[in-house]
Design a protein around this motif. Structure first.
Motif, mmCIF file in Angstrom:
data_model
loop_
_atom_site.group_PDB
_atom_site.id
_atom_site.type_symbol
_atom_site.label_atom_id
_atom_site.label_comp_id
_atom_site.label_asym_id
_atom_site.label_seq_id
_atom_site.Cartn_x
_atom_site.Cartn_y
_atom_site.Cartn_z
ATOM 1 N N LYS A 32 0.835 -1.208 0.000
ATOM 2 C CA LYS A 32 0.000 0.000 0.000
ATOM 3 C C LYS A 32 0.865 1.253 0.000
ATOM 4 O O LYS A 32 0.564 2.229 -0.682
ATOM 5 C CB LYS A 32 -0.942 0.000 1.200
ATOM 6 C CG LYS A 32 -2.013 -1.074 1.120
ATOM 7 C CD LYS A 32 -2.851 -1.096 2.365
ATOM 8 C CE LYS A 32 -3.874 -2.221 2.299
ATOM 9 N NZ LYS A 32 -4.679 -2.283 3.524
ATOM 10 N N LYS A 35 2.304 1.731 -3.466
ATOM 11 C CA LYS A 35 1.286 2.280 -4.374
ATOM 12 C C LYS A 35 1.158 3.790 -4.222
ATOM 13 O O LYS A 35 0.896 4.497 -5.177
ATOM 14 C CB LYS A 35 -0.081 1.642 -4.120
ATOM 15 C CG LYS A 35 -0.229 0.275 -4.728
ATOM 16 C CD LYS A 35 -1.637 -0.237 -4.557
ATOM 17 C CE LYS A 35 -1.756 -1.619 -5.163
ATOM 18 N NZ LYS A 35 -3.099 -2.175 -5.027
ATOM 19 N N TYR A 63 3.244 2.653 6.255
ATOM 20 C CA TYR A 63 1.921 3.029 5.770
ATOM 21 C C TYR A 63 1.230 3.916 6.808
ATOM 22 O O TYR A 63 1.182 3.569 7.988
ATOM 23 C CB TYR A 63 1.109 1.768 5.487
ATOM 24 C CG TYR A 63 -0.242 2.006 4.883
ATOM 25 C CD1 TYR A 63 -0.380 2.732 3.712
ATOM 26 C CD2 TYR A 63 -1.380 1.504 5.479
ATOM 27 C CE1 TYR A 63 -1.614 2.948 3.150
ATOM 28 C CE2 TYR A 63 -2.628 1.708 4.927
ATOM 29 C CZ TYR A 63 -2.737 2.437 3.757
ATOM 30 O OH TYR A 63 -3.974 2.654 3.197
#
Length: 148
Positions: A32, A35, A63
């Protein structure tokens, strides 16, 4: 193919002779974060350990919405290659002056991939020549654009 990060320092410090695509083992929160673009290959390098290839010193930001289970930002991450590819790389690394450097990290479909370059180090005068060639190319492109 969506490129997340390029290692510009690798192209400045090394001649990239060959490049290989490898998968990378990441945890869910790390994917994540990748991304969202929270990855840096600036000081990263590859290292063989017990017949496996690892990406070391690659920084992946924790994250934001993750919990305290987030992984360490600079932990070692295993790279996924076939056994024959690993043997081939070990043979080439045994040559004097060659090393493995990650050049870019990108998404290929839903998978995170790392491009590894088989690299030979540049001397200081080689770096100067490369910068000079880049400047000449940039100036010529400006002149062509100005004349149009």
């Amino acid at each position: 193919m969506k490129i997340i990060d390029k290692n510009k320092k690798a192209f400045h410090d090394y001649f990239i002779e060959e490049s290989i695509e490898a998968g990378i083992v990441l945890e869910g929160n790390e994917v994540k974060s990748v991304k969202m673009g929270g990855v840096s290959l600036r000081d990263a390098f590859c290292h063989f350990d017990k017949g496996e290839l690892f990406l070391k010193n690659c920084h992946i930001n924790p994250y934001e919405k993750g919990s305290y289970f987030n992984a360490e930002p600079r932990r070692n991450r295993k790279l996924l290659l076939n056994k024959s590819e690993i043997k081939k790389l070990v043979g080439k690394i045994a040559q004097k002056g060659l090393t493995l450097v990650p050049t870019k990290i990108y998404f290929k479909g839903n998978y995170v991939k790392v491009e590894i370059g088989l690299a030979r180090g540049k001397k200081q005068h080689d770096k100067r020549v490369t910068l000079k060639e880049k400047d000449v190319k940039r100036e010529s492109e400006r002149e062509i654009a100005r004349l149009k």
